[in-house]
Design an enzyme around this catalytic site. Sequence first.
Site, PDB file in Angstrom:
ATOM      1  CG  HIS A   1      36.286  34.495  89.893  1.00  0.00           C
ATOM      2  ND1 HIS A   1      36.293  35.813  89.189  1.00  0.00           N
ATOM      3  CD2 HIS A   1      37.532  34.488  90.593  1.00  0.00           C
ATOM      4  CE1 HIS A   1      37.389  36.374  89.579  1.00  0.00           C
ATOM      5  NE2 HIS A   1      38.060  35.895  90.263  1.00  0.00           N
TER       6      HIS A   1
ATOM      7  CG  HIS B   1      41.471  32.834  93.350  1.00  0.00           C
ATOM      8  ND1 HIS B   1      42.266  33.130  92.246  1.00  0.00           N
ATOM      9  CD2 HIS B   1      40.387  33.423  93.126  1.00  0.00           C
ATOM     10  CE1 HIS B   1      41.793  34.316  91.697  1.00  0.00           C
ATOM     11  NE2 HIS B   1      40.663  34.485  92.328  1.00  0.00           N
TER      12      HIS B   1
ATOM     13  NE  ARG C   1      44.960  31.712  97.264  1.00  0.00           N
ATOM     14  CZ  ARG C   1      44.684  32.940  96.598  1.00  0.00           C
ATOM     15  NH1 ARG C   1      44.806  32.966  95.162  1.00  0.00           N
ATOM     16  NH2 ARG C   1      43.747  33.633  97.074  1.00  0.00           N
TER      17      ARG C   1
ATOM     18  CG  ASN D   1      45.259  34.222  90.811  1.00  0.00           C
ATOM     19  OD1 ASN D   1      44.714  33.258  90.778  1.00  0.00           O
ATOM     20  ND2 ASN D   1      45.198  35.141  91.660  1.00  0.00           N
TER      21      ASN D   1
ATOM     22  CG  ASP E   1      41.096  36.729  88.607  1.00  0.00           C
ATOM     23  OD1 ASP E   1      40.509  37.584  88.287  1.00  0.00           O
ATOM     24  OD2 ASP E   1      40.967  36.233  89.697  1.00  0.00           O
TER      25      ASP E   1
ATOM     26  CG  ASP F   1      37.462  36.759  93.634  1.00  0.00           C
ATOM     27  OD1 ASP F   1      38.333  36.235  93.389  1.00  0.00           O
ATOM     28  OD2 ASP F   1      37.545  38.196  93.603  1.00  0.00           O
TER      29      ASP F   1
ATOM     30  CG  HIS G   1      44.483  35.467 101.200  1.00  0.00           C
ATOM     31  ND1 HIS G   1      45.658  35.292 100.461  1.00  0.00           N
ATOM     32  CD2 HIS G   1      43.726  36.355 100.502  1.00  0.00           C
ATOM     33  CE1 HIS G   1      45.666  36.081  99.325  1.00  0.00           C
ATOM     34  NE2 HIS G   1      44.489  36.387  99.372  1.00  0.00           N
TER      35      HIS G   1
ATOM     36  CG  PHE H   1      43.486  43.016  97.591  1.00  0.00           C
ATOM     37  CD1 PHE H   1      42.806  43.921  98.331  1.00  0.00           C
ATOM     38  CD2 PHE H   1      44.763  43.506  97.292  1.00  0.00           C
ATOM     39  CE1 PHE H   1      43.158  45.543  97.895  1.00  0.00           C
ATOM     40  CE2 PHE H   1      45.304  44.748  97.136  1.00  0.00           C
ATOM     41  CZ  PHE H   1      44.255  45.829  97.500  1.00  0.00           C
ATOM     42  N   GLY H   2      41.278  39.576  99.603  1.00  0.00           N
ATOM     43  CA  GLY H   2      40.443  38.344  99.166  1.00  0.00           C
ATOM     44  C   GLY H   2      40.027  37.828 100.323  1.00  0.00           C
TER      45      GLY H   2
END
Lengths: 424, 311
Positions: A60, A62, A64, A94, A152, A305, A309, A323-324
């Site tokens: 999981h 991300h 980007r 996502n 997700d 996860d 950011h 979030f994150g």
Amino acid sequence: MNLLIKGGRVIDPANKIDKVMDLLIEKGKISRMAGSIRSENCRVIDAAGLIVVPGLIDMHTHLREPGREDEETILSGSEAAVKGGFTSICAMPNTSPAVDKEAVVKLILSKAEQAGLVNVYPIGAITKGREGRELAEIGELKRAGVVALSDDGNPVENSRIMRRALEYSRMFDLPIIAHCEDKNFSAGGMINEGRISTVLGLKGIPCFSEENMVARDVSLAKLTGSRIHIAHISSAGSVRIIKQAKKDGINVTAEATPHHFSLSDENLRLFDTNYKVNPPLRTGQDIDAIKKALADGTIDAIATDHAPHSEEEKDVEFDYAPFGMTGLETALGLAIKELVEKRILTVSRLVEKMSLNPARILRLDKGRLDPGSDGDLTIIDLNKEWTVKKEDFKSKSKNSPFIGEKLKGIAAMTICRGKVVYEK
Amino acid sequence: MVKWNRKDLLGLEGLSPAEIKLVLDTAESFKEISTRQIKKVPALRGRTIATLFFEPSTRTRASFELAAKRLSADTVSISSSTSSVVKGETLKDTARNIEAMKIDIIIIRHKCAGAAEMLARAVSSGVINAGDGSHEHPTQGLLDLFTIREKKKKIKGLKVAIIGDILHSRVARSNIWGLKKLGAEIVICGPATLMPPEIEKMGVRVVYDLRKAVKQADVINVLRIQKERQDAGFFPSLREYSREFGINKEVLKDAGKDLLIMHPGPINRGVEISPDVADGQYSVILDQVTNGLAVRMAVLYLLLGETKVKL
């Protein structure tokens, strides 16, 4: 170059191995494991006092890219991954555009190959644009190389469409990774609903928001006989539902993140947006339930996860921050600190959660040290004490609440397909 | 004697009872200034105070500005419509720019909880929270405490009922912290949909029957009900709200003659409070406004530290 790893404590839960031995990698593949191996023309790595395990797999992540390359790229994410001890990462869909077309999958795979550090496995969207309305072209996505499906960040709110997704994906043997959130309940919410949200005056996200959807999704998995994997479990109630579902023979697996077993909503007292995650950090009781569930097998996997950011995006009023938090580079240290040091899991069980089980859930030919398998290894120094420092992050984003935290245990070397891709 | 050592005033949760008492005692000595013909002392001459209001407010802003002026400070006000936030600048950048103008104290009102905390971390100037979302409104809490103490000569042991939208109320939270620290008993009452979860853990009793809540109360603090809460489905209609939770003469028929009725304003007459009660014998609503000025003068003075006041 061939690698001879000497004198490490080799832990391979799939083959029930836990002993000091040598391991030889030739032409990118594990060729031999034995008490003592002599070999010429290879780099010898002294692993005495270290632990040698199948390469860690993050199911999981991300990355980007495409869309927010200022926050992370496939290259920077890969660098973060190998520093964290991961040899395989699964990229959530996502992105912008979402991973709902063959072209996006191919772009990710090609960028990953250019980066040349870790195995990157794209996860395809369940529905077009992750909008929850129409199924994505799942057959095409499978052929392009996705290993699972997820919207997700969004739940598939429409139960009928989720049912169809489960039924349809079964033809391709792709698990659905469910982001369980009842958006009607969580709308506007920022942190766990409870004493802390009341004191801080921040709108809460009740556990029910997650549990309601976990219950629906395991029911749909039962109805359809399909495989479902529940992402980032945060509440004791969700644990109870999954435990019961497993008892009932439903084909469900689940993951928890290091932050959900390391931090509680008490950490939000200073409104630090680095603690703002979805699902939110819950209470001490939830943490205990997650740890217990990791120990008893209710939760199968640990996943990061990893959600990078930019500082600009996070350095705003709490309401406006996304979030994150980043996770690839702290996951192993946190898992060792919270689970191994506190005797929740043995190192072998930890490897199950961070390598073997993710491989099994995603049907990857990874997570074990069988002769002939890919030379994906993580060499762990369990005793190394270190402090998380902002300047040490390889990820483009530094949105970690663990900066300044002292951890024990770190990846000393990461080897992917027989190549040393990271060494401390 | 307790000294004030804080750079900021962000909430009452973190203050000690002694610090709260220090503000109230200091405010007492400032209250008299507003009764003079020349309503000004030179205590903060040469100091600069900025109000940074991202949410509309007439009385709080006026109260702070007057407080600053009565202490001879220079003031500058920036509102959301004129701030560069609307041009995409971040709160921190706005704050740093204000600070670059060598401002001593920034008073911030913001719709986001934690905004004052964030600002306080970003700047070396003092920061006063003039209301951050549903979190805290410490000077309102202090002026409520001041008013109660002034009228009742004590706070310890008093029974205080807070009525209305507790969920969204920063006033309720600051009141709860302040009153608890000074030893009052608190009962809160309002629709169950507007009651925050686990609020009892803040040390209050929750009652849903208004008559029970106000029975034997020494003080009733009525909160403003926002009409948009009805649209969000928190209660069926203003009519029903008024019937269930509105403070009127009928509700107060057994009240003792020393009861205090408070309201942070602005009032929705006929909704949360009937006009005759708002203007009636128990009401200290306008005293709150007067006292707000004294309390804010005290807070500004304490935050700016060492200067001795010549009263």
